[in-house]
Design a protein around this motif. Structure first.
Motif, PDB file in Angstrom:
ATOM      1  N   HIS A 104       0.822  -1.212   0.000  1.00 46.90           N
ATOM      2  CA  HIS A 104       0.000   0.000   0.000  1.00 46.90           C
ATOM      3  C   HIS A 104       0.860   1.267   0.000  1.00 46.90           C
ATOM      4  CE1 HIS A 104       0.701  -0.557   4.350  1.00 46.90           C
ATOM      5  NE2 HIS A 104       0.565   0.744   4.418  1.00 46.90           N
ATOM      6  N   GLU A 105       2.098   1.156   0.497  1.00 48.18           N
ATOM      7  CA  GLU A 105       2.987   2.326   0.513  1.00 48.18           C
ATOM      8  C   GLU A 105       3.576   2.588  -0.869  1.00 48.18           C
ATOM      9  OE1 GLU A 105       5.267   2.677   4.556  1.00 48.18           O
ATOM     10  OE2 GLU A 105       5.274   0.578   3.917  1.00 48.18           O
ATOM     11  N   VAL A 106       4.032   1.528  -1.536  1.00 48.87           N
ATOM     12  CA  VAL A 106       4.633   1.734  -2.857  1.00 48.87           C
ATOM     13  C   VAL A 106       3.574   2.139  -3.882  1.00 48.87           C
ATOM     14  CG1 VAL A 106       6.616   0.218  -2.469  1.00 48.87           C
ATOM     15  CG2 VAL A 106       4.570  -0.706  -3.531  1.00 48.87           C
ATOM     16  N   ALA A 107       2.315   1.833  -3.598  1.00 46.24           N
ATOM     17  CA  ALA A 107       1.229   2.233  -4.500  1.00 46.24           C
ATOM     18  C   ALA A 107       1.152   3.755  -4.613  1.00 46.24           C
ATOM     19  CB  ALA A 107      -0.099   1.668  -4.003  1.00 46.24           C
ATOM     20  N   MET A 108       1.664   4.454  -3.606  1.00 49.53           N
ATOM     21  CA  MET A 108       1.648   5.920  -3.619  1.00 49.53           C
ATOM     22  C   MET A 108       2.813   6.489  -4.420  1.00 49.53           C
ATOM     23  SD  MET A 108       0.326   6.889   0.191  1.00 49.53           S
ATOM     24  CE  MET A 108       1.117   5.687   1.231  1.00 49.53           C
ATOM     25  N   HIS A 162      10.633  -3.593  -6.078  1.00 54.08           N
ATOM     26  CA  HIS A 162       9.895  -3.696  -4.819  1.00 54.08           C
ATOM     27  C   HIS A 162      10.034  -5.102  -4.234  1.00 54.08           C
ATOM     28  CE1 HIS A 162       5.810  -3.895  -2.594  1.00 54.08           C
ATOM     29  NE2 HIS A 162       6.742  -3.417  -1.805  1.00 54.08           N
ATOM     30  N   ILE A 163      10.712  -5.191  -3.094  1.00 54.92           N
ATOM     31  CA  ILE A 163      10.753  -6.447  -2.324  1.00 54.92           C
ATOM     32  C   ILE A 163      10.477  -6.045  -0.877  1.00 54.92           C
ATOM     33  CG2 ILE A 163      12.062  -8.505  -1.661  1.00 54.92           C
ATOM     34  CD1 ILE A 163      13.989  -7.995  -3.977  1.00 54.92           C
ATOM     35  N   LYS A 164       9.329  -6.439  -0.366  1.00 54.41           N
ATOM     36  CA  LYS A 164       8.971  -6.063   1.007  1.00 54.41           C
ATOM     37  C   LYS A 164      10.019  -6.569   2.002  1.00 54.41           C
ATOM     38  CE  LYS A 164       4.848  -7.882   0.693  1.00 54.41           C
ATOM     39  NZ  LYS A 164       3.396  -8.206   0.715  1.00 54.41           N
ATOM     40  N   PHE A 170      18.917   0.695  -0.526  1.00 54.68           N
ATOM     41  CA  PHE A 170      17.636   0.300   0.066  1.00 54.68           C
ATOM     42  C   PHE A 170      16.844   1.523   0.496  1.00 54.68           C
ATOM     43  CE2 PHE A 170      20.004  -3.520  -0.016  1.00 54.68           C
ATOM     44  CZ  PHE A 170      19.051  -4.461  -0.344  1.00 54.68           C
ATOM     45  N   ILE A 171      15.534   1.439   0.217  1.00 51.91           N
ATOM     46  CA  ILE A 171      14.632   2.566   0.385  1.00 51.91           C
ATOM     47  C   ILE A 171      13.411   2.125   1.195  1.00 51.91           C
ATOM     48  CG2 ILE A 171      13.101   4.139  -0.917  1.00 51.91           C
ATOM     49  CD1 ILE A 171      15.081   3.471  -3.364  1.00 51.91           C
ATOM     50  N   CYS A 172      12.995   2.975   2.145  1.00 53.90           N
ATOM     51  CA  CYS A 172      11.696   2.765   2.792  1.00 53.90           C
ATOM     52  C   CYS A 172      11.096   4.132   3.068  1.00 53.90           C
ATOM     53  CB  CYS A 172      11.802   1.891   4.045  1.00 53.90           C
ATOM     54  SG  CYS A 172      12.591   2.707   5.443  1.00 53.90           S
ATOM     55  N   ARG A 173      10.174   4.217   3.998  1.00 54.16           N
ATOM     56  CA  ARG A 173       9.484   5.483   4.223  1.00 54.16           C
ATOM     57  C   ARG A 173      10.401   6.507   4.882  1.00 54.16           C
ATOM     58  NH1 ARG A 173       6.078   8.321   7.832  1.00 54.16           N
ATOM     59  NH2 ARG A 173       6.891   7.043   9.499  1.00 54.16           N
ATOM     60  N   SER A 174      11.099   6.076   5.940  1.00 54.84           N
ATOM     61  CA  SER A 174      11.910   7.034   6.701  1.00 54.84           C
ATOM     62  C   SER A 174      13.360   6.594   6.884  1.00 54.84           C
ATOM     63  CB  SER A 174      11.277   7.243   8.084  1.00 54.84           C
ATOM     64  OG  SER A 174      11.320   6.022   8.792  1.00 54.84           O
TER      65      SER A 174
END
Length: 101
Positions: free
Chosen positions: A31-35, A43-45, A64-68
Motif C-alpha cells: 500500500h505504501e509503494v502504490a503511492m 519492490h521487495i517487502k 535500500f529505500i523505505c518510508r523514513s
C-alpha cells in the motif's frame, strides 16, 4: 555494530539525473509503494527479503529505500552480515523530492 554506508536522497537524485542506473530496492509494504516509487526501483517487502536472497548479486551494490530509512536500515544490516554490498537511503521517501512512478 558496523557502520552501514548511506546515500542521501539528494545524492541519489543526482545519480539518476546523470543517467546512472543504481540498483535500488524499495522494502515498503504494497500500500505504501502504490503511492509512488522511485523510477527503476525494485519492490521487495522487508519481510520477503530473506526469501529473495537469490535476487542479490554480491558484486553489485544495492540502495535500500523505505518510508523514513528505519526498515531499509534493518535490511542493510541483515544483508551486510550475509556479505552483500548495501547502502541505506537516509531520510527515506519522506525526504525524496525526485520523480516517482
Amino acid at each position: 555494530m558496523e557502520e552501514i554506508k548511506t546515500i542521501t536522497t539528494e545524492e541519489l537524485k543526482k545519480k539518476l539525473e546523470a543517467g546512472e542506473k543504481p540498483e535500488m530496492v524499495d522494502v515498503r509494504e504494497d500500500h505504501e509503494v502504490a503511492m509512488g516509487m522511485i523510477p527503476g526501483a525494485k519492490h521487495i517487502k522487508m519481510g520477503d527479503i530473506p526469501a529473495h536472497l537469490d535476487y542479490f548479486d554480491k558484486d553489485k551494490e544495492y540502495i535500500f529505500i523505505c518510508r523514513s530509512s528505519g526498515r531499509s536500515g534493518n535490511v542493510c544490516h541483515y544483508l551486510h552480515e550475509q556479505g552483500y554490498k548495501v547502502r541505506n537511503m537516509v531520510g527515506g521517501m519522506l525526504e525524496w523530492t525526485g520523480e516517482t512512478e
